[in-house]
Enzyme design. Structure first.
Site, PDB file in Angstrom:
ATOM      1  N   PHE A 138       0.863  -1.172   0.000  1.00  0.00           N
ATOM      2  CA  PHE A 138       0.000   0.000   0.000  1.00  0.00           C
ATOM      3  C   PHE A 138       0.909   1.234   0.000  1.00  0.00           C
ATOM      4  CE2 PHE A 138      -2.700   3.212   2.000  1.00  0.00           C
ATOM      5  CZ  PHE A 138      -3.846   3.072   1.256  1.00  0.00           C
ATOM      6  N   ASP A 209       3.071  -3.874   9.615  1.00  0.00           N
ATOM      7  CA  ASP A 209       1.849  -3.128   9.378  1.00  0.00           C
ATOM      8  C   ASP A 209       0.699  -4.139   9.411  1.00  0.00           C
ATOM      9  OD1 ASP A 209      -0.391  -1.905   8.236  1.00  0.00           O
ATOM     10  OD2 ASP A 209       0.840  -0.535   7.045  1.00  0.00           O
ATOM     11  N   TYR A 234     -10.102   1.571  11.108  1.00  0.00           N
ATOM     12  CA  TYR A 234     -11.386   1.662  10.390  1.00  0.00           C
ATOM     13  C   TYR A 234     -11.662   0.489   9.471  1.00  0.00           C
ATOM     14  CZ  TYR A 234      -8.207   3.902   6.954  1.00  0.00           C
ATOM     15  OH  TYR A 234      -7.158   4.182   6.118  1.00  0.00           O
ATOM     16  N   LYS A 235     -10.739  -0.480   9.404  1.00  0.00           N
ATOM     17  CA  LYS A 235     -10.979  -1.633   8.533  1.00  0.00           C
ATOM     18  C   LYS A 235     -11.654  -2.738   9.354  1.00  0.00           C
ATOM     19  CE  LYS A 235      -7.355  -0.120   5.426  1.00  0.00           C
ATOM     20  NZ  LYS A 235      -5.913  -0.036   5.220  1.00  0.00           N
ATOM     21  N   ARG A 383     -11.675  -6.279  -5.402  1.00  0.00           N
ATOM     22  CA  ARG A 383     -11.421  -6.829  -4.061  1.00  0.00           C
ATOM     23  C   ARG A 383     -12.734  -7.136  -3.360  1.00  0.00           C
ATOM     24  NH1 ARG A 383      -7.654  -3.334  -0.199  1.00  0.00           N
ATOM     25  NH2 ARG A 383      -9.499  -2.020  -0.369  1.00  0.00           N
TER      26      ARG A 383
HETATM   27  C1  LIG Z   1      -5.347   1.160   4.949  1.00  0.00           C
HETATM   28  C2  LIG Z   1      -3.869   1.183   4.985  1.00  0.00           C
HETATM   29  C3  LIG Z   1      -3.177   2.319   5.435  1.00  0.00           C
HETATM   30  C4  LIG Z   1      -3.941   3.555   5.846  1.00  0.00           C
HETATM   31  O1  LIG Z   1      -3.102   4.597   6.137  1.00  0.00           O
HETATM   32  P1  LIG Z   1      -3.649   5.910   6.856  1.00  0.00           P
HETATM   33  O2  LIG Z   1      -2.414   6.677   7.090  1.00  0.00           O
HETATM   34  O3  LIG Z   1      -4.317   5.485   8.128  1.00  0.00           O
HETATM   35  O4  LIG Z   1      -4.602   6.572   5.917  1.00  0.00           O
HETATM   36  C5  LIG Z   1      -1.802   2.257   5.505  1.00  0.00           C
HETATM   37  N1  LIG Z   1      -1.119   1.144   5.151  1.00  0.00           N
HETATM   38  C6  LIG Z   1      -1.756   0.044   4.701  1.00  0.00           C
HETATM   39  C7  LIG Z   1      -0.969  -1.169   4.331  1.00  0.00           C
HETATM   40  C8  LIG Z   1      -3.136   0.026   4.600  1.00  0.00           C
HETATM   41  O5  LIG Z   1      -3.772  -1.041   4.150  1.00  0.00           O
END
Ligand SMILES: *Cc1c(COP(=O)(O)O)cnc(C)c1O
Length: 424
Positions: A138, A209, A234-235, A383
């Site tokens: 990500f 992460d 939030y996930k 997804r």
């Molecule tokens: C959803 C997600 C984020 C979200 O980052 P924010 O800084 O909270 O917006 C970061 N890294 C990964 C791998 C994610 O899936």
């Protein structure tokens, strides 16, 4: 009897809607669906992007606004526990990820927390210059690392490796390995224990992460001797849009490294109002400034549900939901041009299934129009997130039948489904 794993499911040629309804009747987690608000008629397969709303969240938010803020005002910092809320919610999250109380803080965004941890890790390994990351991760994780090393300007480099190449990339030049345990696009699951062990063998540190792990599968940070971790609220934790993220620092590293965002909440004595900075030597060192009490309170509602769940059972249902989805895709949507981008073996993936298709965006729009909600990730991935607390087995059947209908009738061809939206 319901069969749980694909190996057995594969032999079944006569799966019917009744069969899935029967699985729901026997599902020991089925009652958790009552804890969530879900719109009528919607099959929500995007809880990996934004978890559904816990019913308790509305009343909690209302109470924080009307009573705590409205009536108690400033006294709430003591009276209603606002001052310790980030730590309290962090301690609860700790119980979901194999951490101990005092090792997790709920705060800020994932990217910001990653920035803090990368800085701390590099500070603990001053003679090493390499950060190992996954290039396809990500993007924010990689962007934060790139921004940090540019700012540090001390000759750090990011070495990008993918999946199987990662273990070999962990050498004695490496300061820190920074990986997302479950890949956001494919759902591929890294072996946390093996990678952490390899890193420690060569003297490197590891940041995990857990954005797509926390609340999606059992995680055992301390069992793996992990150094640091971040994750998303939030996930799968169902904390609400923009919910605070979390940050984990193993007890042994607390107070040992410099946390660069030296706001007053990370000070050893925030209310002493000293002129000069003095870091806390506890998890409080990871805080920066005042957190959103409303957001933390709502996040806590999602965490409280998760704490009642047997994670082994959740994992078993998650694997079963994904397995059935793959099986039904094989049986009903073969020949429509879909490729499975997620590992077929449940042990090798998180709680999502990704399909690629050259018309992925339009097909997903057509699905959403039919109230089957997943998402699209550029360039060609659809997804589907499977959240065992509120996804039913029958939803899997209905979603695949809906997709089959869209493909057979080419409903995705509608011009309006070609319009790219700002958020996909
Ligand atoms: C959803 C997600 C984020 C979200 O980052 P924010 O800084 O909270 O917006 C970061 N890294 C990964 C791998 C994610 O899936």
């Amino acid at each position: 009897m319901p069969v749980k794993r694909l190996k057995k499911v594969k032999d079944m040629t006569d799966l019917t809607r009744d069969f899935f309804q029967e699985l729901d009747h026997q599902d020991v987690l089925a009652h958790f669906r009552e804890d969530f608000h879900l719109p009528d008629g919607m099959i929500y397969l995007d809880g990996n992007s934004l978890g559904a709303r816990p019913k308790a969240a509305s009343a909690r938010a209302q109470d924080v606004v009307a009573r705590e803020w409205g009536q108690d005002l400033i006294t709430s910092w003591n009276k209603n526990g606002w001052f310790h809320l980030a730590e309290k919610v962090g301690d609860k999250i700790a119980g979901l990820i194999g951490a101990a109380p005092g090792e997790v803080m709920a705060c800020d965004a994932t990217g910001i927390n990653l920035y803090k941890l990368l800085s701390m890790a590099l500070d603990l390994r001053p003679d090493r210059k390499i950060i190992v990351m996954e290039g396809s991760n990500f993007p924010t994780d990689n962007y934060m690392a790139q921004g940090l090393i540019q700012q540090l300007d001390r000759g750090h480099e990011i070495y990008f490796a993918e999946q199987e190449a990662i273990l070999a990339a962990i050498t004695e030049e490496v300061a820190v390995v920074c990986l997302t345990q479950v890949h956001y696009k494919t759902g591929h699951l890294h072996d946390m224990a093996a990678i952490t062990e390899k890193a420690h063998q060569v003297g490197a540190l590891v940041i995990w992460d857990l954005c797509h792990s926390a609340g999606a599968l059992p995680v055992d940070l301390n069992g793996c001797h992990a150094d640091f971790a971040v994750g998303c609220g939030y996930k799968y934790l169902n904390g609400g849009p923009g919910a605070p993220a979390f940050i984990f620092v193993a007890q042994r590293h607390q107070g040992k490294a410099r946390q660069p965002l030296t706001g007053w909440w990370s000070h050893a004595a925030p209310f002493a109002f000293e002129q000069d900075y003095r870091p806390a030597d506890t998890i409080w060192q990871t805080l920066t400034g005042t957190q959103s009490i409303l957001a933390l309170s709502v996040l806590e509602c999602g965490i409280d549900i998760m704490l009642r769940v047997d994670m082994a059972k959740l994992r078993a249902k998650s694997i079963a939901l994904c397995d059935y989805f793959i099986t039904l895709m094989d049986q009903h949507c073969d020949g429509f041009g879909f490729s499975l981008e997620s590992p077929r073996d449940g042990d090798g993936r998180g709680s999502q299934i990704s399909l690629s298709h050259s018309k992925a965006f339009a097909i997903m729009q057509a699905l959403i129009a039919e109230n089957v909600v997943g998402d699209f990730r550029a360039p060609d991935i659809m997804r589907f997130g499977f959240t065992p607390l509120y996804t039913r087995y029958v939803d899997i059947w209905d979603a695949v039948m809906c997709l089959k209908n869209i493909m057979e009738k080419e409903l995705w061809q509608k011009a309006e489904y070609g319009q790219l939206t700002a958020v996909t």
